[in-house]
Design an enzyme around this catalytic site. Sequence first.
Site, PDB file in Angstrom:
ATOM      1  N   ARG A  49      31.071 -18.370   3.892  1.00  0.00           N
ATOM      2  CA  ARG A  49      30.539 -19.611   2.959  1.00  0.00           C
ATOM      3  C   ARG A  49      31.590 -20.828   2.833  1.00  0.00           C
ATOM      4  O   ARG A  49      31.640 -21.357   1.560  1.00  0.00           O
ATOM      5  CB  ARG A  49      29.737 -18.942   1.846  1.00  0.00           C
ATOM      6  CG  ARG A  49      28.429 -18.226   2.094  1.00  0.00           C
ATOM      7  CD  ARG A  49      27.557 -18.901   2.857  1.00  0.00           C
ATOM      8  NE  ARG A  49      26.651 -18.158   3.096  1.00  0.00           N
ATOM      9  CZ  ARG A  49      26.399 -17.418   4.159  1.00  0.00           C
ATOM     10  NH1 ARG A  49      27.282 -17.678   5.205  1.00  0.00           N
ATOM     11  NH2 ARG A  49      25.500 -16.653   4.374  1.00  0.00           N
TER      12      ARG A  49
ATOM     13  N   SER B 262      19.736 -18.792  -1.454  1.00  0.00           N
ATOM     14  CA  SER B 262      20.591 -17.809  -2.495  1.00  0.00           C
ATOM     15  C   SER B 262      21.571 -18.763  -3.386  1.00  0.00           C
ATOM     16  O   SER B 262      22.114 -19.561  -2.960  1.00  0.00           O
ATOM     17  CB  SER B 262      21.689 -17.133  -1.327  1.00  0.00           C
ATOM     18  OG  SER B 262      20.834 -16.482  -0.405  1.00  0.00           O
TER      19      SER B 262
ATOM     20  N   GLU C 185      26.582 -20.490  -4.970  1.00  0.00           N
ATOM     21  CA  GLU C 185      26.682 -20.985  -3.683  1.00  0.00           C
ATOM     22  C   GLU C 185      26.144 -22.302  -3.560  1.00  0.00           C
ATOM     23  O   GLU C 185      27.116 -23.124  -3.078  1.00  0.00           O
ATOM     24  CB  GLU C 185      25.663 -20.162  -2.947  1.00  0.00           C
ATOM     25  CG  GLU C 185      25.906 -20.254  -1.348  1.00  0.00           C
ATOM     26  CD  GLU C 185      25.181 -19.721  -0.313  1.00  0.00           C
ATOM     27  OE1 GLU C 185      25.251 -18.438  -0.351  1.00  0.00           O
ATOM     28  OE2 GLU C 185      24.281 -20.280   0.414  1.00  0.00           O
TER      29      GLU C 185
HETATM   30  C1  LIG Z   1      15.275 -21.846   1.457  1.00  0.00           C
HETATM   31  C2  LIG Z   1      16.740 -22.104   1.932  1.00  0.00           C
HETATM   32  C3  LIG Z   1      17.304 -21.022   2.591  1.00  0.00           C
HETATM   33  C4  LIG Z   1      18.584 -21.109   2.908  1.00  0.00           C
HETATM   34  N1  LIG Z   1      19.324 -20.210   3.826  1.00  0.00           N
HETATM   35  C5  LIG Z   1      20.413 -20.131   3.917  1.00  0.00           C
HETATM   36  C6  LIG Z   1      21.015 -19.315   4.779  1.00  0.00           C
HETATM   37  O1  LIG Z   1      20.405 -18.247   5.571  1.00  0.00           O
HETATM   38  N2  LIG Z   1      22.448 -19.329   5.185  1.00  0.00           N
HETATM   39  C7  LIG Z   1      23.180 -20.348   4.703  1.00  0.00           C
HETATM   40  O2  LIG Z   1      24.375 -20.620   4.737  1.00  0.00           O
HETATM   41  N3  LIG Z   1      22.592 -21.350   3.851  1.00  0.00           N
HETATM   42  C8  LIG Z   1      21.393 -21.206   3.415  1.00  0.00           C
HETATM   43  N4  LIG Z   1      20.857 -22.140   2.722  1.00  0.00           N
HETATM   44  C9  LIG Z   1      21.676 -23.377   2.039  1.00  0.00           C
HETATM   45  C10 LIG Z   1      21.437 -24.621   2.697  1.00  0.00           C
HETATM   46  O3  LIG Z   1      20.328 -24.816   3.532  1.00  0.00           O
HETATM   47  C11 LIG Z   1      22.665 -24.815   3.722  1.00  0.00           C
HETATM   48  O4  LIG Z   1      23.740 -24.725   3.107  1.00  0.00           O
HETATM   49  C12 LIG Z   1      22.709 -26.137   4.421  1.00  0.00           C
HETATM   50  O5  LIG Z   1      23.708 -26.054   5.582  1.00  0.00           O
HETATM   51  C13 LIG Z   1      22.942 -27.399   3.564  1.00  0.00           C
HETATM   52  O6  LIG Z   1      22.866 -28.555   4.417  1.00  0.00           O
HETATM   53  P1  LIG Z   1      22.271 -30.034   3.918  1.00  0.00           P
HETATM   54  O7  LIG Z   1      22.192 -30.987   4.755  1.00  0.00           O
HETATM   55  O8  LIG Z   1      21.299 -29.596   2.990  1.00  0.00           O
HETATM   56  O9  LIG Z   1      23.414 -30.109   2.671  1.00  0.00           O
HETATM   57  P2  LIG Z   1      23.349 -30.775   1.178  1.00  0.00           P
HETATM   58  O10 LIG Z   1      22.623 -29.695   0.639  1.00  0.00           O
HETATM   59  O11 LIG Z   1      22.796 -31.907   1.244  1.00  0.00           O
HETATM   60  O12 LIG Z   1      24.689 -30.582   0.876  1.00  0.00           O
HETATM   61  C14 LIG Z   1      25.625 -29.707   0.664  1.00  0.00           C
HETATM   62  C15 LIG Z   1      27.090 -29.848   0.786  1.00  0.00           C
HETATM   63  O13 LIG Z   1      27.581 -30.303   1.814  1.00  0.00           O
HETATM   64  C16 LIG Z   1      27.994 -31.693   1.824  1.00  0.00           C
HETATM   65  N5  LIG Z   1      27.571 -32.790   2.887  1.00  0.00           N
HETATM   66  C17 LIG Z   1      26.285 -32.463   3.556  1.00  0.00           C
HETATM   67  N6  LIG Z   1      26.255 -33.176   4.539  1.00  0.00           N
HETATM   68  C18 LIG Z   1      27.307 -33.681   4.702  1.00  0.00           C
HETATM   69  C19 LIG Z   1      28.048 -34.584   5.806  1.00  0.00           C
HETATM   70  N7  LIG Z   1      27.402 -35.119   6.837  1.00  0.00           N
HETATM   71  N8  LIG Z   1      29.507 -34.785   5.540  1.00  0.00           N
HETATM   72  C20 LIG Z   1      30.144 -34.289   4.627  1.00  0.00           C
HETATM   73  N9  LIG Z   1      29.538 -33.395   3.814  1.00  0.00           N
HETATM   74  C21 LIG Z   1      28.251 -33.312   3.712  1.00  0.00           C
HETATM   75  C22 LIG Z   1      27.342 -32.326   0.509  1.00  0.00           C
HETATM   76  O14 LIG Z   1      28.212 -33.202  -0.064  1.00  0.00           O
HETATM   77  C23 LIG Z   1      27.524 -30.990  -0.426  1.00  0.00           C
HETATM   78  O15 LIG Z   1      28.691 -30.675  -0.759  1.00  0.00           O
HETATM   79  C24 LIG Z   1      19.324 -22.232   2.441  1.00  0.00           C
HETATM   80  C25 LIG Z   1      18.725 -23.234   1.397  1.00  0.00           C
HETATM   81  C26 LIG Z   1      17.433 -22.958   1.252  1.00  0.00           C
HETATM   82  C27 LIG Z   1      16.660 -23.916   0.207  1.00  0.00           C
END
Ligand SMILES: Cc1cc2nc3c(=O)[nH]c(=O)nc-3n(C[C@H](O)[C@H](O)[C@H](O)COP(=O)(O)OP(=O)(O)OC[C@H]3O[C@@H](n4cnc5c(N)ncnc54)[C@H](O)[C@@H]3O)c2cc1C
Length: 352
Positions: free
Chosen positions: A166, A243, A344
């Site tokens: 992570r 999570s 997280e």
């Molecule tokens: C129902 C559910 C289930 C999930 N299951 C998992 C799982 O099984 N495993 C897991 O690891 N995670 C899980 N997650 C967490 C999440 O989906 C992941 O961490 C996902 O990769 C976040 O991506 P995002 O584009 O939504 O980022 P955001 O939530 O928009 O941002 C998260 C972080 O990433 C940064 N960021 C995003 N895009 C960029 C970019 N292009 N450049 C630089 N920084 C950036 C943001 O600044 C922030 O710090 C889950 C979430 C939910 C709601």
Amino acid sequence: MLIEENIPLAPLTTFRIGGPARFFVEAKSLADVQDAVAFSQSRNLPLFVFGGGSNLLVADTGWPGLVLKVAIGGIDRRAGTDDGKVLFDVGGGESWDRFVSHSVIADCAGVECLSGIPGSVGGTPVQNVGAYGQEVSQTIDAVEVFDTKDGQVRQLCNEACGFSYRSSIFNTSERGRFIILRVAYALIPGGEPYLEYADLKRHFAGRETRPNLAETREAVRHIRARKGMLIIEGEPDCRSAGSFFKNPVISAAQHEELRKRADAMKLTIPSYPALEKNMKVSAAWLVEHSGYSRGYGFGHAGISSKHALAIVNRGDATAADVLALKDEIQHRVEQIWGVRLETEPVFVGSGE
Ligand SMILES: Cc1cc2nc3c(=O)[nH]c(=O)nc-3n(C[C@H](O)[C@H](O)[C@H](O)COP(=O)(O)OP(=O)(O)OC[C@H]3O[C@@H](n4cnc5c(N)ncnc54)[C@H](O)[C@@H]3O)c2cc1C
């Protein structure tokens, strides 16, 4: 490039919580990213990079500066690597699950167990997304970034990203510095699905033929839906950031102390070896054995009825409600088990 003002962020997050962005821009190209960064720098505005909003808790007061949502699309298959893998160059704004589906249809293995994770491709390297035995660090070949320090575009190879559980340079040492434009994944054409994780083994138990990539993807989505970890519109357990706590990675000595506490209560704590000389402990078990069962209510916030690790917005929850529940859980777990749970999701704006 259109810069909008006072844009509500809650509808853009899976938590459906948080105030507005003072300024908001959707960047569909490198030029948009450059213009947006120049805009924030010229006005001295704090910049927050937004992906799919699935790992965020936005403060009730919102974000006082510019929110830059990466919306760069495209999935391009490139010539393979020397070891026979196929490279996929994917825009940071692409939906992660759309890319997984694309790779499975193309019969390329490596990310099938990461099916159903919400968010964008650009978000996956940030916390080294992982599930069911796979992590993106195993398939990322390189990450193309815009460096806000000097305005250069760089290619970071896998090693340069500093991946661990992570974690990566993007959420630790270089937090806030790089905007991820594209990610290149190296996948195995015709490869077998990864089926080592207990939930998947159970799902396919008794089957005589080996499941293919598409069946594995469906199985993962099915298991995730059962746990409320697949976003289904209108499903109350889905208003979360997944999570909320990481599985603690602790030393052998700390683990022994934890085991003694569990023994005294005639309990066995699920844990497994992690890294060198460390143990990873189930955060869900710690939460559930500290008095927080699934479905626990705490005003407008609560714990998912399907997964002890997911804090959910039960309707009209504020970021303050979620943080109060988080504090309470952290405090109780530490009191009973002597372990401090780390969070997280990323906290955006004031409040944490
Ligand atoms: C129902 C559910 C289930 C999930 N299951 C998992 C799982 O099984 N495993 C897991 O690891 N995670 C899980 N997650 C967490 C999440 O989906 C992941 O961490 C996902 O990769 C976040 O991506 P995002 O584009 O939504 O980022 P955001 O939530 O928009 O941002 C998260 C972080 O990433 C940064 N960021 C995003 N895009 C960029 C970019 N292009 N450049 C630089 N920084 C950036 C943001 O600044 C922030 O710090 C889950 C979430 C939910 C709601």
